[in-house]
Design a protein around this motif. Structure first.
Motif, PDB file in Angstrom:
ATOM      1  N   LYS A 191      13.488   3.937   4.003  1.00 18.24           N
ATOM      2  CA  LYS A 191      12.265   3.226   4.360  1.00 18.24           C
ATOM      3  C   LYS A 191      11.176   3.483   3.332  1.00 18.24           C
ATOM      4  CE  LYS A 191      13.126   3.352   9.352  1.00 18.24           C
ATOM      5  NZ  LYS A 191      12.571   3.720  10.687  1.00 18.24           N
ATOM      6  N   ALA A 192      10.269   2.523   3.222  1.00 22.10           N
ATOM      7  CA  ALA A 192       9.133   2.681   2.318  1.00 22.10           C
ATOM      8  C   ALA A 192       7.975   1.845   2.838  1.00 22.10           C
ATOM      9  CB  ALA A 192       9.503   2.235   0.901  1.00 22.10           C
ATOM     10  N   GLU A 193       6.762   2.287   2.552  1.00 24.29           N
ATOM     11  CA  GLU A 193       5.598   1.479   2.879  1.00 24.29           C
ATOM     12  C   GLU A 193       5.430   0.403   1.808  1.00 24.29           C
ATOM     13  OE1 GLU A 193       2.255   4.004   3.254  1.00 24.29           O
ATOM     14  OE2 GLU A 193       2.916   4.884   5.172  1.00 24.29           O
ATOM     15  N   ALA A 194       4.819  -0.705   2.195  1.00 24.78           N
ATOM     16  CA  ALA A 194       4.636  -1.806   1.246  1.00 24.78           C
ATOM     17  C   ALA A 194       3.219  -2.342   1.343  1.00 24.78           C
ATOM     18  CB  ALA A 194       5.636  -2.918   1.512  1.00 24.78           C
ATOM     19  N   THR A 195       2.738  -2.903   0.243  1.00 25.63           N
ATOM     20  CA  THR A 195       1.432  -3.550   0.201  1.00 25.63           C
ATOM     21  C   THR A 195       1.609  -5.013  -0.195  1.00 25.63           C
ATOM     22  OG1 THR A 195       1.158  -2.873  -2.113  1.00 25.63           O
ATOM     23  CG2 THR A 195       0.220  -1.431  -0.419  1.00 25.63           C
ATOM     24  N   ILE A 196       0.654  -5.835   0.194  1.00 21.75           N
ATOM     25  CA  ILE A 196       0.708  -7.266  -0.125  1.00 21.75           C
ATOM     26  C   ILE A 196       0.196  -7.479  -1.547  1.00 21.75           C
ATOM     27  CG2 ILE A 196      -0.133  -9.560   0.461  1.00 21.75           C
ATOM     28  CD1 ILE A 196      -0.437  -8.598   3.354  1.00 21.75           C
ATOM     29  N   ALA A 206       5.095 -15.272   0.179  1.00 26.92           N
ATOM     30  CA  ALA A 206       4.325 -14.062  -0.079  1.00 26.92           C
ATOM     31  C   ALA A 206       5.179 -13.084  -0.872  1.00 26.92           C
ATOM     32  CB  ALA A 206       3.871 -13.414   1.229  1.00 26.92           C
ATOM     33  N   VAL A 207       4.508 -12.221  -1.610  1.00 23.01           N
ATOM     34  CA  VAL A 207       5.170 -11.145  -2.341  1.00 23.01           C
ATOM     35  C   VAL A 207       4.558  -9.831  -1.881  1.00 23.01           C
ATOM     36  CG1 VAL A 207       5.648 -10.103  -4.587  1.00 23.01           C
ATOM     37  CG2 VAL A 207       5.615 -12.601  -4.345  1.00 23.01           C
ATOM     38  N   VAL A 208       5.415  -8.863  -1.510  1.00 24.06           N
ATOM     39  CA  VAL A 208       4.951  -7.518  -1.191  1.00 24.06           C
ATOM     40  C   VAL A 208       5.643  -6.541  -2.133  1.00 24.06           C
ATOM     41  CG1 VAL A 208       4.570  -8.126   1.226  1.00 24.06           C
ATOM     42  CG2 VAL A 208       6.738  -7.092   0.558  1.00 24.06           C
ATOM     43  N   LYS A 209       5.077  -5.326  -2.250  1.00 26.88           N
ATOM     44  CA  LYS A 209       5.676  -4.322  -3.131  1.00 26.88           C
ATOM     45  C   LYS A 209       5.907  -3.027  -2.368  1.00 26.88           C
ATOM     46  CE  LYS A 209       5.488  -2.436  -7.795  1.00 26.88           C
ATOM     47  NZ  LYS A 209       6.008  -1.107  -7.445  1.00 26.88           N
ATOM     48  N   ALA A 210       7.165  -2.598  -2.351  1.00 26.86           N
ATOM     49  CA  ALA A 210       7.505  -1.313  -1.752  1.00 26.86           C
ATOM     50  C   ALA A 210       7.031  -0.196  -2.673  1.00 26.86           C
ATOM     51  CB  ALA A 210       9.020  -1.224  -1.524  1.00 26.86           C
ATOM     52  N   GLU A 211       6.409   0.810  -2.095  1.00 28.86           N
ATOM     53  CA  GLU A 211       5.820   1.884  -2.884  1.00 28.86           C
ATOM     54  C   GLU A 211       6.799   3.043  -3.066  1.00 28.86           C
ATOM     55  OE1 GLU A 211       3.014   1.388  -4.291  1.00 28.86           O
ATOM     56  OE2 GLU A 211       2.579  -0.474  -3.222  1.00 28.86           O
ATOM     57  N   GLY A 212       6.744   3.661  -4.246  1.00 31.46           N
ATOM     58  CA  GLY A 212       7.517   4.865  -4.498  1.00 31.46           C
ATOM     59  C   GLY A 212       9.011   4.661  -4.586  1.00 31.46           C
TER      60      GLY A 212
END
Length: 432
Positions: A191-196, A206-212
């Motif tokens: 799992k990872a957090e994502a931002t828009i 839409a495009v989001v980016k998973a962090e780390g």
């Protein structure tokens, strides 16, 4: 909105495909039957079991008494036949009994439970099979869990770069705007957090980016400009939170003008791929792929009849074999704009359009300095062809314009058989 609101597949549709007045192609949370996000999963339809006729008994009764002959010959003959029948029946039963006993004593009976297991299948999936497509794509398909201020939902997406860029539908993640959160669940359970990164409500992309994250497996993008009706396709996503679900079908139709995102107006009309591959709420944002495992569309909407046909019951969402995907050619261009600039660019002609009574799209107000004015279009002109594509109504024209990139020059044909060349414009999309 997210796909948890039970959708159109995420969303919606039309009768002159795309007009809300006709029950059109509507986004998921619209009352229109075409819902992009969908409604809650319909329950099973109760029904009253039919009354099956009682099993009738075989007609019985005494056999008719034979008429006695002068010396009772007939009676003796009938009695003899009856005895013979009994003997034959008894003999058959006896033989059957001996055979059963023989099997029991010799142990020659066949029992599948006693058979050895077959050799384990260790071969690769045949090229061009649904299995091969699933093996290729599933590692790159993700589940998106979205939490907003007052709601939560989930949808699908797919990895387009190994450093975490993920392509999905706007309505899947828009609930996270203004203080929400997005979690990405990968196929292996990580799992990872994502931002828009950016979103475009007009195309529902839409495009989001998973962090780390790094080294992620990415999809292979195909092309949607050469699709054929009847071509086999595979859909992968997380319908009703069932991550990694694979369904298969065909391209049912092409160039369906469908309203995206539930906005219900011309600004959200997309030029959709129609498929009968099972798509349900939660599939939104997931890939539609060809049999080479290349992504050719983003699953975005389903047709959801409002009535179940059963008195007192309503059908809300759920697959009925009519789903819609955003062509990957359009999605790719929009995603590229978002990643490079943070916003999408919308193709436009700079004029309002409506349905012409005799067919086609009639020009309304023409904006000063617009591509439409530059091409010589005037209020009242009726466009019947855009390039080689026939234009049946206003939504068809809007969808056709969306398939082109800003800067392209297209020949349009008017109802008067006059032709004009128009160079399409582009303008930034600023989400609300």
């Amino acid at each position: 909105m997210t796909d948890n609101d039970p959708y159109a597949q995420d969303k919606p549709g039309g009768q002159s495909p795309g007009t809300p007045e006709q029950g059109g192609w509507a986004a998921q949370q619209e009352p229109s039957p075409w819902s992009a996000r969908g409604h809650a999963m319909p329950g099973y339809n109760p029904y009253q079991p039919g009354q099956y006729p009682a099993a009738s008994t075989m007609p019985g009764g005494e056999p008719p008494s034979p008429q006695r002959g002068r010396r009772g010959g007939t009676a003796k003959l009938v009695a003899g036949v009856a005895v013979l029948a009994l003997l034959v029946g008894g003999g058959a039963g006896t033989v059957g009994g001996y055979l059963a006993a023989d099997n029991a004593t010799t142990g020659s009976s066949v029992n599948a439970l006693n058979e050895p297991l077959p050799a384990k299948d260790s071969g690769d999936a045949p090229a061009g099979s649904v299995e091969a497509v699933a093996q290729k794509l599933m590692p790159s398909v993700v589940q998106l869990q979205v939490r907003g201020r007052s709601s939560a939902g989930e949808g699908s997406g797919f990895v387009i770069s190994d450093d975490g860029y993920i392509l999905t539908n706007n309505h899947v993640i828009e609930g996270a705007t203004g203080g929400g959160a997005i979690n990405v669940v990968f196929q292996n359970g990580d799992k990872a957090e994502a931002t828009i990164v950016g979103r475009d409500p007009t195309t529902d992309i839409a495009v989001v980016k998973a962090e780390g994250v790094s080294g992620l497996p990415t999809v292979e993008l195909g092309r949607s400009d050469d699709l054929r009706v009847g071509e086999s396709v595979v859909a992968i996503g997380s319908p009703f939170e069932l991550a990694g679900t694979v369904t298969a079908g065909i391209v049912s139709s092409l160039h369906r003008p469908v309203t995206a995102g539930g906005q219900g107006d011309q600004t959200t009309v997309m030029d959709a791929i129609q498929t009968d591959a099972a798509i349900n709420p939660g599939n939104s944002g997931g890939p539609l792929a060809n049999m080479q495992g290349q992504v050719i569309g983003i699953n975005s909407a389903i047709y959801s009849p409002q009535s179940s046909g059963i008195p007192g019951m309503q059908s809300e969402g759920g697959n009925v074999g009519i789903g819609f995907a955003i062509p990957i050619d359009q999605a790719r261009r929009t995603a590229d704009d978002i990643i490079k600039s943070g916003h999408a660019t919308q193709t436009y002609i700079g004029a309002t359009v409506g349905d012409a009574p005799s067919g086609g799209a009639v020009i309304g107000e023409v904006q000063p300095g617009s591509p439409a004015e530059g091409a010589g279009l005037k209020s009242g002109d009726v466009i019947v062809k855009f390039g080689d594509r026939r234009i049946d109504d206003a939504n068809t024209l809007v969808a056709a314009v969306r398939t082109r990139a800003p800067g392209e020059t297209v020949t349009i044909t008017l109802g008067s058989n006059r032709t004009l060349d128009i160079t399409l414009g582009g303008q930034p999309v600023q989400p609300n």
